[in-house]
Design an enzyme around this catalytic site. Structure first.
Site, PDB file in Angstrom:
ATOM      1  CG  ASP A  13      -1.781  -1.215   1.331  1.00  0.00           C
ATOM      2  OD1 ASP A  13      -2.208  -1.714   0.282  1.00  0.00           O
ATOM      3  OD2 ASP A  13      -1.977  -1.693   2.456  1.00  0.00           O
ATOM      4  CE  LYS A  16       3.196  -2.453  -4.504  1.00  0.00           C
ATOM      5  NZ  LYS A  16       2.908  -2.251  -3.084  1.00  0.00           N
ATOM      6  N   GLY A  40      -4.039  -4.295  -4.438  1.00  0.00           N
ATOM      7  CA  GLY A  40      -4.997  -3.265  -4.833  1.00  0.00           C
ATOM      8  C   GLY A  40      -4.215  -2.044  -5.257  1.00  0.00           C
ATOM      9  CG  HIS A  41      -1.160  -2.224  -7.631  1.00  0.00           C
ATOM     10  ND1 HIS A  41      -0.295  -2.917  -8.426  1.00  0.00           N
ATOM     11  CD2 HIS A  41      -0.836  -2.564  -6.359  1.00  0.00           C
ATOM     12  CE1 HIS A  41       0.509  -3.656  -7.669  1.00  0.00           C
ATOM     13  NE2 HIS A  41       0.194  -3.454  -6.418  1.00  0.00           N
TER      14      HIS A  41
END
Ligand code: IMP
Length: 425
Positions: A13, A16, A40-41
């Site tokens: 987190d 990224k 989760g990007h």
């Protein structure tokens, strides 16, 4: 033959998504090398917020080849939904290639992940419950289902039947119904048809690109402190997010790697359980900070635990990844604080550790963070286009961190928008 690897320097987190999105336009290909739908990007484009879980972030560029390499574990049900959402947002998935060797997260992996967590009670890892651990367990136990098996009904049936006894035994132990193979195959059929077009090798095309002098970006998920070998085991994910994982999971030779970019928040967060020596101790401040920083999980919506930048862990991360460049994110969140603390040591049993312990279980007992205090700063940072334009104390904070980590600063992110970033020469 330049390969650039982007890794999370902390517990995931770090932001990224935004950085890889901005970087990827300059690359011929983006390769995801480990992890799965636990990631989760988040990418913000024209005020629209997209969260990518399994797709490489390069998928948002029209002409960038995107690969899911063998180190990735893939949930076909979640992937189909993600591809649908991508199409609805006006992007296409034509450049996506999924390696035949990616392992597949089957429904029983998700069930087992959830049950194991429920049963572990206070000892739970706090996983994302996406079936990551159970899928990697089957992979290393050499009974997994790979993507090439999944898209071929006969191969899939054969693989399930070959290991049915062990799957059923695990399901029974978890209090779940045993497999109904015919019903499962029925459920898989439409997915096989939809996903088979993405089947293709990843290593050979990437090697060809590198031999032609084209640049390739390896995109890590999660973060170094969640690495199964080098993180805070057992409170880790089941793969190798660190730079070495790009070679094993992504299939590129270490000799082709030119840069390793480590992404760090300017403070520290963690979701799930496990040691976090620099976590904020004052509950009211912790809650207020979390709200202000928007620290809620992109995949599970869980509250993220927040704390001060942990330099002991960051130096470990810089060394173990061989970082060449640092990207600091969310600097704007610290504006307005009277002073900033940095964790420079861990006091464990009367001794101060300045190196991250390889036996990270030492951090599970009583640990007191040793802090160094730096002066804070005021003001809106979002207009700054160079480090020189930052408030003096903000610049001093970043310079201190980068000097201690022994790496140059590449970029600094000062807000969620794609333009809120300082690119250092
Ligand atoms: P798993 O990867 O779902 O098995 O979860 C193992 C640990 O890694 C848990 O503490 C999760 O919260 C954490 N984790 C997994 N993926 C991410 C991520 O993308 N960001 C932050 N933490 C993650």
């Amino acid at each position: 033959m330049p390969v650039t690897i982007v890794v999370g320097g902390q517990w995931g987190d770090e932001g990224k998504g935004k950085i890889v999105d901005a970087l990827s336009a300059g690359f011929r290909a983006v390769v995801r090398y480990q992890g799965g739908p636990n990631a989760g990007h988040t990418v913000v484009r024209d005020d629209r917020r997209l969260v990518l879980h399994q797709l490489p972030t390069g998928i948002l560029q029209a002409d960038v080849h995107c690969f899911l390499a063998p180190g990735v574990v893939l949930d076909p049900w979640a992937l189909r939904q993600e591809i649908d959402e991508l199409h609805s947002a006006g992007f296409n998935s034509e450049m996506l290639v999924i390696s035949p060797a990616c392992h597949v997260i089957m429904p029983w992996h998700r069930d087992l992940d959830g049950c194991q967590e429920d049963r572990a009670g206070g000892g739970a890892i706090g996983t994302t419950r996406r079936g990551i651990g159970p899928c990697y367990i089957d992979k290393t136990a050499r009974r997994g289902i790979r993507f090439a098996d999944f898209v071929d009904e006969e191969r899939l049936r054969h693989r399930i039947e070959a290991h049915r006894e062990s799957i059923d035994a695990q399901l029974m132990q978890a209090g779940k119904p045993v497999l109904d193979v015919e019903a499962l195959l029925e459920e898989c059929r439409p997915l096989m048809r939809e996903l088979i077009d993405y089947l293709g090798d990843s290593a050979r095309p990437v090697r060809n690109m590198l031999e032609a002098g084209e640049a390739v970006l390896m995109e890590g998920a999660q973060g170094t402190l969640l690495d199964v070998d080098w993180g805070t085991y057992p409170f880790v994910t089941s793969s190798n997010p660190l730079a070495g994982g790009a070679c094993t999971g992504g299939g590129v030779s270490p000799m082709t790697v030119e840069r390793v970019i480590g992404i760090f928040k300017t403070y520290q967060t963690r979701v799930g359980n496990g040691p976090f020596p620099s976590e904020f101790q004052d509950e009211a401040f912790h809650d207020e900070f979390r709200q202000r920083a928007g620290e809620f999980g992109a995949t599970t919506g869980r509250n993220r635990r927040c704390g001060w930048f942990d330099l002991v862990a960051a130096r470990h991360s810089a060394r173990i990844n061989g970082l060449t460049d640092l990207v600091f994110t969310k600097l704007d969140i610290l504006s307005g604080l009277p002073d900033i603390q940095v964790c420079v040591g861990y006091r464990v049993g009367g001794e101060v550790l300045e190196d991250f312990p390889e036996d990270s279980a030492l951090l599970e007992g009583p640990v007191e963070a040793v802090f160094r205090t730096l002066p804070g700063w005021e003001g809106d940072l979002s207009r700054a286009s160079s480090l020189e334009e930052l408030p003096k104390n903000a610049r001093a904070y970043l310079d201190f961190l980068s000097a201690e980590m022994g790496c140059r600063i590449g970029w600094v992110s000062t807000g969620p928008g794609s333009d809120q970033v300082i690119r250092c020469p």
